[in-house]
Design an enzyme around this catalytic site. Structure first.
Site, short mmCIF file in Angstrom:
data_model
loop_
_atom_site.label_atom_id
_atom_site.label_comp_id
_atom_site.label_asym_id
_atom_site.label_seq_id
_atom_site.Cartn_x
_atom_site.Cartn_y
_atom_site.Cartn_z
N ASP A 1 -5.20 -1.03 2.21
CA ASP A 1 -5.89 0.42 1.90
C ASP A 1 -6.88 0.56 0.71
O ASP A 1 -6.62 -0.10 -0.34
CB ASP A 1 -4.48 1.10 1.34
CG ASP A 1 -3.53 1.62 2.57
OD1 ASP A 1 -3.74 0.91 3.56
OD2 ASP A 1 -2.97 2.39 2.37
N ASP B 1 -0.33 2.82 12.91
CA ASP B 1 -0.15 1.80 11.77
C ASP B 1 0.96 0.56 12.02
O ASP B 1 1.28 0.60 13.06
CB ASP B 1 0.63 2.89 10.90
CG ASP B 1 -0.05 2.51 9.31
OD1 ASP B 1 -0.32 1.44 9.16
OD2 ASP B 1 -0.07 3.55 8.45
C1 GAL Z 1 -0.86 3.06 5.39
C2 GAL Z 1 -2.67 3.22 6.20
C3 GAL Z 1 -3.12 4.52 5.43
C4 GAL Z 1 -2.26 5.61 5.95
C5 GAL Z 1 -0.79 5.58 5.18
C6 GAL Z 1 0.02 6.73 5.87
O1 GAL Z 1 -0.24 2.13 6.17
O2 GAL Z 1 -3.12 1.96 5.90
O3 GAL Z 1 -4.65 4.52 5.83
O4 GAL Z 1 -2.36 6.01 7.20
O5 GAL Z 1 -0.35 4.23 5.87
O6 GAL Z 1 1.37 6.64 5.50
#
Ligand code: GAL
Length: 392
Positions: free
Chosen positions: A189, A132
């Site tokens: 997301d 991430d």
């Molecule tokens: C976001 C990501 C999501 C999930 C989330 C977890 O940045 O896009 O898919 O992994 O963090 O905190």
């Protein structure tokens, strides 16, 4: 930079990820249950092979030597034991970290500790890393941060699929392969909505479909390097206890037609298929979508082409994707609010035009017929008709 020549991800990865259903409350028991359910529901045998634990599996601080440590309450057995349990079910095991000082939920992450963490992942038997973009970046740009982990993964003695989750902010489709990635998020997301307003959290299905239809993005897709429009929200409707949305405090609303459209486009895009529903609650309608073999065959086609839009008249759209062997997948998409007749021909979609007849098979109904050129369907609101077209 490194180019991963391991032969991993020659078709889009398929699996299940804990985030959409369990959010930050995931435990090792949830992971074991998900492994049993992937087997019991038949999802494993149809191709969903990676079981990925998303954010929140680790402690808030790194250990004394900079190592990641599993949360002692929620993951008491340790990741090596858990990975082993998952492997024993005939599945592959994936894990999560971030290219910053903390993860998106504030746990310990990997920036500056890439070698140590890649070695831990390899020792534990990890097969897939979702990486991430949260935390402080210490002034480093995305390419440098993602290359550091790519090089660390390339240096360990284990094939680990590398999933870059940088939300498409720095055009990762241009450099993902060069940092050793096998897939990269193109977009923000995904939420369980048809579309969202700019002041709301996340992107709806049709918002992502539109962002993906950019030639700069689409033409970068192919075996070993996939555009990732985010995980599936099929089965995460209003009736489900969908944790991600409780965290973000947003309404969930996708109709059956919209879920079918979502899955059809992810197959036309050759997108990674990471289910994100609570498998214990999965009903027949969700299972039928996730296990549609004709749609999955389009997704897993060896050419790995990302389908694109061939044309649109008002709310009626024609999309297609070239498949191996001169075949083609077609989506007739009704973006409007009323049922509509949508028509196209073999001259418009991505199929050789010199055949006298074509066989057409309907991916959702299984109906088959032949045509000398025209392809038409009556399509409900926000729904698709999807076909496989083969020159005879
Ligand atoms: C976001 C990501 C999501 C999930 C989330 C977890 O940045 O896009 O898919 O992994 O963090 O905190």
């Amino acid at each position: 930079m490194t180019y991963s020549a391991s032969g991993a991800a020659t078709t889009p990865p398929m699996g299940w990820n804990s985030w959409n259903a369990f959010s930050c409350s995931v435990t090792e028991d949830d992971v074991r249950d998900a492994a049993d359910l992937l087997v019991g529901t038949g999802l494993r045998d149809i191709g969903y092979e990676y079981l990925v634990v998303d954010d929140c599996w680790m402690e808030a601080e790194l250990g004394e030597d900079g190592q990641l440590e599993p949360d002692s309450e929620d993951f008491p057995s340790g990741i090596d034991t858990l990975a082993n349990d998952v492997h024993e079910k005939g599945l592959k095991f994936g894990i999560y970290s971030s290219a910053g000082d903390v993860t998106c939920q504030g746990y310990a992450a990997s920036l500056g500790h890439e070698r140590t963490h890649a070695e831990q992942f390899a020792d534990w038997g990890v097969d897939y890393l979702k990486y991430d973009n949260c935390g402080d970046h210490r002034g480093r740009d995305a390419i440098s941060r993602y290359a550091a982990m790519g090089q660390a993964l390339a240096a360990v003695d284990r094939d680990i699929v590398y999933s870059v989750c940088e939300w498409g902010q720095n055009q990762p489709w241009q450099w993902g392969r060069n940092v050793g990635a096998h897939l990269w998020r193109t977009t923000g997301d995904i939420v369980v909505r048809w579309s969202t307003d700019s002041d709301e959290f996340g992107l709806g299905i049709v918002d992502i479909i539109d962002q993906m239809n950019d030639p700069d993005i689409a033409y970068q897709n192919g075996p070993g390097g996939w555009n990732d429009p985010d995980m599936l929200q099929v089965g995460n409707g209003p009736e489900s206890g969908q944790a991600q949305h409780e965290v973000a405090d947003i309404d969930r609303e996708l109709t059956a037609a919209e879920e079918r459209t979502h899955f059809s486009f992810w197959c036309l895009f050759s997108a990674p298929l990471m289910a994100g529903n609570d498998l214990a609650e999965m009903d027949d309608a969700t299972r039928e979508i996730l296990t549609n073999e004709a749609a999955i065959a389009v997704n897993q086609d060896p050419l790995g082409i990302q389908g694109t839009r061939d044309g649109a008249v008002e709310n009626k759209e024609v999309w297609s994707k070239r498949l191996a062997g001169g075949e083609c997948a077609v989506i007739l998409f009704n973006r409007g609010e009323r049922t509509a007749e949508i028509a196209t021909t073999v001259e418009t979609v991505d199929v050789p035009v010199d055949a006298e007849r074509y066989s057409v098979s309907d991916v959702w109904s299984g109906d088959e017929w032949t045509t000398s050129g025209s392809i038409t369907a009556t399509v409900g609101t926000h729904d698709v008709a999807m076909f496989r077209v083969s020159p005879e």
